[in-house]
Design an enzyme around this catalytic site. Structure first.
Site, PDB file in Angstrom:
ATOM      1  N   VAL A  78       0.862  -1.178   0.000  1.00  0.00           N
ATOM      2  CA  VAL A  78       0.000   0.000   0.000  1.00  0.00           C
ATOM      3  C   VAL A  78       0.898   1.227   0.000  1.00  0.00           C
ATOM      4  CG1 VAL A  78      -1.823   1.193   1.256  1.00  0.00           C
ATOM      5  CG2 VAL A  78      -1.667  -1.304   1.361  1.00  0.00           C
ATOM      6  N   CYS A  79       0.674   2.131  -0.937  1.00  0.00           N
ATOM      7  CA  CYS A  79       1.514   3.325  -1.039  1.00  0.00           C
ATOM      8  C   CYS A  79       1.442   4.109   0.268  1.00  0.00           C
ATOM      9  CB  CYS A  79       1.068   4.213  -2.190  1.00  0.00           C
ATOM     10  SG  CYS A  79       1.979   5.761  -2.231  1.00  0.00           S
ATOM     11  N   ILE A  80       2.586   4.321   0.880  1.00  0.00           N
ATOM     12  CA  ILE A  80       2.603   4.913   2.216  1.00  0.00           C
ATOM     13  C   ILE A  80       2.102   6.359   2.215  1.00  0.00           C
ATOM     14  CG2 ILE A  80       5.053   5.581   2.065  1.00  0.00           C
ATOM     15  CD1 ILE A  80       5.232   4.821   5.080  1.00  0.00           C
TER      16      ILE A  80
END
Lengths: 108, 135, 102, 130
Positions: free
Chosen positions: D77-79
């Site tokens: 998941v893109c931080i």
């Protein structure tokens, strides 16, 4: 400023929580807490990185930082080796911390 | 429909290095976060030495208009970050002539030095890339 | 090793209401490219849009489950091939890359 | 072949997540591999463990987790997309001084470099968005 006062201003990766608080004195204080000595060569990088942020609203990664150094201070200083000697952990991250900028875009 | 699929093929390391990527901007400023998200992909790809080209298609060219004042809407000005692309060695930008005509624009109105291609050249441009991302 | 096909699989998930999107797709197509309609894109099967795109390429597919779920499975023109998820994967392998339009 | 999936759905209720999930299953069923599933933009919302799905609706997050644990999927998941939307893991919650973390176990927060890596390492990168 003592260590506790300094830490209160930082997130737990050491970046300034409120970017507006930054000034040279604060940068020196943060470096002192880290037992890191900011020389005039370090300051060149810090100013470059702040200039980059002003212009592009972005904390630079290694490649643009090297480029910008080369443009301003010549080929000798526009090399990653040179920057790594000054900021052994990671020039973009370490310099952004002392420059009071957000952490560079997390790429890795 | 004869669909044959070779399984288990993976790119050789050398092949992987040769990959290039086209990122398409299709949205006007402030519509959603897709332009900003696409730009961040460009910066990340640059850190991985992946050659990146950008196509501003349809309303995407509106992102490049000069004289925008994003701060009036308390927004970040994406053009500042777009201008940083050259510092990341991303300098290959395209717009389509029809999109300029539709909005009565010329390249001087745009904040990046874009190559103008014709509508007919779009398909051939896309063909040149190994990966295209179009958010 | 049959990786010679340099063509693109265009995956379209919006209905033809999005006219500019369809114009862009038409410009982005070469005649050996393929189109796959998924999700709301399958509504293109019951209008004239797909016919217009058919002029550009003969390779038009629609995801069967998306057409069926929208009540279009029986009205899809013969020129459009309905495919399963498995065939979707096979198409992705066949073409050099995919380009999603949404 | 090696596939990676990029998910860029604008809402949880859209069909896009479901399409991506079915496609991922089909890829695996055919003996291909999935290098990574990358959640970007609004689709990071699907990775919260606070989502309550009405009993008569499908919980897409659970389906991803089931598939991921069966197939050892790397789900990233893109931080930066996650944090700005209030999807935090323990470390980020602590770092930003938030009272709780809500990233479902099975997803990992990481940077966009993971997407660049996926593009490089995969034969095909397929985007599912809306």
């Amino acid at each position: 400023m003592n260590k506790q006062q300094a830490l209160a201003l930082l997130d737990d990766e050491g970046y300034l929580l409120d970017l507006a608080l930054w000034d040279q004195e604060l940068a020196e204080a943060l470096a002192k807490v880290d037992q890191f000595n900011l020389t005039s060569k370090h300051w060149e990088v810090i100013y470059i990185i702040r200039e980059f942020y002003q212009e592009y609203q972005l904390s630079p990664a290694m490649r643009p930082l090297v480029k910008m150094m080369a443009n301003k201070y010549g080929a000798e200083k526009g090399r990653s080796i040179y920057l790594l000697k000054l900021f052994p952990q990671s020039p973009p991250k370490q310099a952004a911390r002392y420059a009071g900028l957000p952490k560079p875009l997390n790429c890795l | 429909m004869p669909l044959l699929c070779p399984t288990g093929l993976s790119p050789l390391a050398t092949e992987a290095m040769k990959k290039n990527i086209l990122l398409i901007f299709r949205n006007p400023p402030f519509a959603n976060s897709s332009n900003s998200d696409t730009l961040d992909i460009a910066l990340a790809c640059s850190a991985f030495e992946l050659p990146v080209s950008l196509l501003f298609l349809s309303d995407g060219i509106l992102q490049l208009l000069n004289h925008q004042q994003a701060e009036l809407l308390a927004q970040k000005d994406l053009r500042k970050r777009l201008n940083a692309l050259a510092m990341y060695d991303i300098e290959d930008y395209y717009v389509i002539d029809q999109d300029l005509i539709r909005y009565q624009l010329s390249v001087e109105d745009l904040s990046l030095a874009c190559k103008v291609i014709t509508q007919q050249q779009l398909a051939a441009l896309i063909r040149q890339f190994d990966t295209v991302i179009n958010l | 090793m049959t990786q010679a096909n340099p063509a693109t699989l265009h995956i379209i998930s919006k209905s033809p209401t999005h006219q500019q999107l369809y114009r862009d797709i038409a410009n982005a197509l070469l005649d050996d490219d393929a189109i796959l309609f998924i999700e709301g894109g399958v509504y293109a099967c019951c209008g004239t849009e797909a016919t217009a795109l058919l002029a550009a390429t003969n390779n038009i597919y629609a995801l069967s489950i998306d057409a069926q779920s929208r009540g279009l499975a029986n009205t899809t023109p013969a020129a459009i091939t309905l495919i399963s998820d498995q065939q979707f994967v096979e198409l992705c392998c066949q073409y050099h890359k995919t380009l999603s339009w949404f | 072949m090696i596939f990676s999936i990029l998910i860029y759905a604008s809402s949880n209720s859209s069909q896009t997540e479901q399409s991506a999930l079915r496609f991922t299953r089909a890829v695996l069923q055919q003996g291909h591999s999935i290098h990574r599933v990358f959640f970007y933009g609004e689709s990071v919302n699907a990775c919260s463990n606070l989502i309550v799905t009405p009993r008569d609706e499908t919980n897409i997050t659970e389906q991803w987790l089931t598939l991921a644990s069966a197939a050892k999927l790397d789900m990233v998941v893109c931080i930066s997309a996650a944090v700005r939307r209030g999807i935090l893991d323990g470390a980020e919650a602590k770092r930003h001084n938030k009272s709780s973390a809500n990233l479902s176990e099975g997803f990992q927060l990481s940077g966009l470099g993971q997407l660049a890596d996926a593009i490089i390492m995969s034969d095909r990168t397929i985007t599912f968005g809306n």
